[in-house]
Design a protein around this motif. Structure first.
Motif, PDB file in Angstrom:
ATOM      1  N   VAL A   1     -18.315  -6.933 -38.527  1.00 22.50           N
ATOM      2  CA  VAL A   1     -19.003  -5.823 -38.173  1.00 22.50           C
ATOM      3  C   VAL A   1     -20.418  -6.542 -38.092  1.00 22.50           C
ATOM      4  CG1 VAL A   1     -19.507  -4.636 -40.479  1.00 22.50           C
ATOM      5  CG2 VAL A   1     -19.742  -3.269 -37.899  1.00 22.50           C
ATOM      6  N   ALA A   2     -20.744  -5.826 -37.095  1.00 22.67           N
ATOM      7  CA  ALA A   2     -22.508  -6.219 -36.402  1.00 22.67           C
ATOM      8  C   ALA A   2     -23.534  -4.777 -36.881  1.00 22.67           C
ATOM      9  CB  ALA A   2     -23.000  -6.450 -35.468  1.00 22.67           C
ATOM     10  N   GLY A   3     -24.578  -5.021 -36.922  1.00 21.35           N
ATOM     11  CA  GLY A   3     -25.602  -3.653 -36.807  1.00 21.35           C
ATOM     12  C   GLY A   3     -26.783  -4.515 -37.540  1.00 21.35           C
ATOM     13  N   SER A   4     -27.920  -3.313 -37.316  1.00 19.79           N
ATOM     14  CA  SER A   4     -28.715  -3.338 -38.320  1.00 19.79           C
ATOM     15  C   SER A   4     -29.158  -2.274 -38.985  1.00 19.79           C
ATOM     16  CB  SER A   4     -30.187  -4.136 -38.019  1.00 19.79           C
ATOM     17  OG  SER A   4     -30.994  -4.266 -38.118  1.00 19.79           O
ATOM     18  N   PRO A   5     -29.608  -1.550 -39.578  1.00 22.70           N
ATOM     19  CA  PRO A   5     -29.612  -2.564 -40.916  1.00 22.70           C
ATOM     20  C   PRO A   5     -28.014  -3.234 -41.373  1.00 22.70           C
ATOM     21  CG  PRO A   5     -30.178   0.072 -41.638  1.00 22.70           C
ATOM     22  CD  PRO A   5     -30.171   0.463 -39.943  1.00 22.70           C
ATOM     23  N   ARG A   6     -27.463  -3.595 -42.317  1.00 23.12           N
ATOM     24  CA  ARG A   6     -26.245  -3.540 -42.309  1.00 23.12           C
ATOM     25  C   ARG A   6     -25.285  -2.281 -43.063  1.00 23.12           C
ATOM     26  NH1 ARG A   6     -23.836  -8.386 -46.645  1.00 23.12           N
ATOM     27  NH2 ARG A   6     -21.843  -7.605 -46.256  1.00 23.12           N
ATOM     28  N   PRO A   7     -24.638  -2.667 -41.769  1.00 27.18           N
ATOM     29  CA  PRO A   7     -23.801  -0.742 -41.982  1.00 27.18           C
ATOM     30  C   PRO A   7     -22.623  -0.833 -42.655  1.00 27.18           C
ATOM     31  CG  PRO A   7     -23.610  -2.173 -39.880  1.00 27.18           C
ATOM     32  CD  PRO A   7     -23.665  -3.351 -40.218  1.00 27.18           C
ATOM     33  N   ARG A   8     -22.352   0.236 -44.024  1.00 22.22           N
ATOM     34  CA  ARG A   8     -21.897   0.608 -44.904  1.00 22.22           C
ATOM     35  C   ARG A   8     -19.895   0.993 -44.255  1.00 22.22           C
ATOM     36  NH1 ARG A   8     -25.013   4.664 -45.679  1.00 22.22           N
ATOM     37  NH2 ARG A   8     -22.865   6.120 -45.680  1.00 22.22           N
ATOM     38  N   LEU A   9     -19.578   0.235 -45.175  1.00 23.86           N
ATOM     39  CA  LEU A   9     -18.306   0.197 -44.295  1.00 23.86           C
ATOM     40  C   LEU A   9     -17.280   0.793 -45.646  1.00 23.86           C
ATOM     41  CD1 LEU A   9     -16.812  -3.294 -43.659  1.00 23.86           C
ATOM     42  CD2 LEU A   9     -17.757  -1.499 -42.254  1.00 23.86           C
ATOM     43  N   SER A  10     -16.385   2.325 -44.631  1.00 21.47           N
ATOM     44  CA  SER A  10     -15.752   3.051 -45.785  1.00 21.47           C
ATOM     45  C   SER A  10     -14.062   2.370 -44.719  1.00 21.47           C
ATOM     46  CB  SER A  10     -16.360   4.544 -45.100  1.00 21.47           C
ATOM     47  OG  SER A  10     -17.118   5.050 -45.800  1.00 21.47           O
ATOM     48  N   TRP A  11     -13.036   3.155 -45.922  1.00 26.23           N
ATOM     49  CA  TRP A  11     -11.382   2.381 -45.885  1.00 26.23           C
ATOM     50  C   TRP A  11     -11.177   3.664 -45.576  1.00 26.23           C
ATOM     51  CZ3 TRP A  11     -10.360  -2.498 -43.125  1.00 26.23           C
ATOM     52  CH2 TRP A  11     -11.350  -2.886 -43.465  1.00 26.23           C
ATOM     53  N   TYR A  12     -10.180   4.121 -44.735  1.00 23.55           N
ATOM     54  CA  TYR A  12      -9.613   5.240 -44.743  1.00 23.55           C
ATOM     55  C   TYR A  12      -7.352   4.521 -44.304  1.00 23.55           C
ATOM     56  CZ  TYR A  12     -13.572   7.238 -44.369  1.00 23.55           C
ATOM     57  OH  TYR A  12     -14.522   8.314 -44.406  1.00 23.55           O
ATOM     58  N   LYS A  13      -6.695   5.788 -45.112  1.00 22.93           N
ATOM     59  CA  LYS A  13      -4.896   5.526 -44.362  1.00 22.93           C
ATOM     60  C   LYS A  13      -5.009   7.400 -44.564  1.00 22.93           C
ATOM     61  CE  LYS A  13      -0.658   4.836 -46.519  1.00 22.93           C
ATOM     62  NZ  LYS A  13      -0.007   5.512 -47.765  1.00 22.93           N
ATOM     63  N   ALA A  14      -4.620   6.909 -43.118  1.00 26.11           N
ATOM     64  CA  ALA A  14      -4.142   8.324 -42.930  1.00 26.11           C
ATOM     65  C   ALA A  14      -5.148   9.646 -42.988  1.00 26.11           C
ATOM     66  CB  ALA A  14      -3.257   9.207 -43.359  1.00 26.11           C
ATOM     67  N   GLU A  15      -6.735   9.039 -42.669  1.00 27.17           N
ATOM     68  CA  GLU A  15      -7.428  10.057 -42.948  1.00 27.17           C
ATOM     69  C   GLU A  15      -8.079  10.444 -44.193  1.00 27.17           C
ATOM     70  OE1 GLU A  15      -7.842  12.678 -39.821  1.00 27.17           O
ATOM     71  OE2 GLU A  15      -7.030  11.050 -37.911  1.00 27.17           O
ATOM     72  N   VAL A  16      -7.609   9.827 -45.034  1.00 25.56           N
ATOM     73  CA  VAL A  16      -7.452  10.207 -47.011  1.00 25.56           C
ATOM     74  C   VAL A  16      -8.270   9.044 -46.723  1.00 25.56           C
ATOM     75  CG1 VAL A  16      -7.067  10.242 -49.001  1.00 25.56           C
ATOM     76  CG2 VAL A  16      -6.010  12.007 -46.668  1.00 25.56           C
ATOM     77  N   PRO A  17     -10.108   8.781 -47.965  1.00 27.60           N
ATOM     78  CA  PRO A  17     -10.772   7.778 -48.342  1.00 27.60           C
ATOM     79  C   PRO A  17      -9.629   6.869 -49.198  1.00 27.60           C
ATOM     80  CG  PRO A  17     -11.931   9.746 -47.884  1.00 27.60           C
ATOM     81  CD  PRO A  17     -10.493  10.574 -47.844  1.00 27.60           C
ATOM     82  N   VAL A  18      -9.694   6.056 -48.941  1.00 30.87           N
ATOM     83  CA  VAL A  18      -8.936   4.319 -50.423  1.00 30.87           C
ATOM     84  C   VAL A  18     -10.236   3.916 -50.432  1.00 30.87           C
ATOM     85  CG1 VAL A  18      -6.809   4.948 -48.911  1.00 30.87           C
ATOM     86  CG2 VAL A  18      -7.832   2.913 -48.290  1.00 30.87           C
ATOM     87  N   GLY A  19     -10.615   4.165 -52.433  1.00 31.36           N
ATOM     88  CA  GLY A  19     -11.291   3.734 -52.101  1.00 31.36           C
ATOM     89  C   GLY A  19     -10.684   2.419 -53.099  1.00 31.36           C
ATOM     90  N   ARG A  20     -11.770   2.388 -54.940  1.00 34.09           N
ATOM     91  CA  ARG A  20     -11.379   0.930 -55.837  1.00 34.09           C
ATOM     92  C   ARG A  20     -10.162   1.267 -56.526  1.00 34.09           C
ATOM     93  NH1 ARG A  20     -14.918  -3.237 -56.004  1.00 34.09           N
ATOM     94  NH2 ARG A  20     -16.315  -3.098 -54.345  1.00 34.09           N
TER      95      ARG A  20
END
Length: 151
Positions: free
Chosen positions: A73-92
């Motif tokens: 991914v590109a963008g400025s400022p550097r984008p933050r990424l969020s990950w989801y499974k079936a629209e539910v956040p998956v974190g750590r």
């Protein structure tokens, strides 16, 4: 001898031959050459909304193996990424289970059939957001072959 008529300047002839009227030696644009991609950010680092240069890909893997989900991914400022499974956040969750190891990578460790589903990555910065989605399928067959059947 007879002189050519109708053209008063050599540059006029070149403009007429090219058909664009753009000047000496310019040919019309070729339809086979695609236009240049839009710049994501200017050379001065002006803010730009996120854009995926590499999106998620549908993946099929075997039970017990690890699956890397990767984006660029590109963008400025550097984008933050969020990950989801079936629209539910998956974190750590638990260490070694799922984790974001580097910017643009999310791993599903020791995957099980229940880990299959639709995964999404959302890139956000102050200028906007972008989303990419892919289907992850985990087969119920454990094997010693290639962990990823189709990237």
């Amino acid at each position: 001898m007879k002189k050519s008529q109708g053209l008063s300047k050599p540059s006029q002839a070149a403009g007429e031959v090219g058909g664009t009227g753009g000047g000496v030696g310019r040919a019309p644009p070729s339809p086979a050459i695609p236009p240049k991609r839009a710049k994501v950010a200017t050379e001065l680092g002006d803010p730009a909304a996120p854009i995926f240069l590499q999106e998620l890909k549908d993946t099929v893997a075997r039970v017990g193996h690890s699956i890397p989900l990767r984006v660029v991914v590109a963008g400025s400022p550097r984008p933050r990424l969020s990950w989801y499974k079936a629209e539910v956040p998956v974190g750590r969750p638990e260490p070694g289970d799922r984790e974001e190891e580097e910017h643009g990578s999310f791993w599903i460790r020791n995957c099980q059939v229940a880990d299959g589903g639709v995964y999404s990555c959302v890139a956000r910065n102050e200028r906007g957001e972008a989303v990419t989605t892919a289907m992850v399928t985990v087969t119920g067959v454990e094997g010693s072959g290639s962990p990823i059947i189709s990237p």
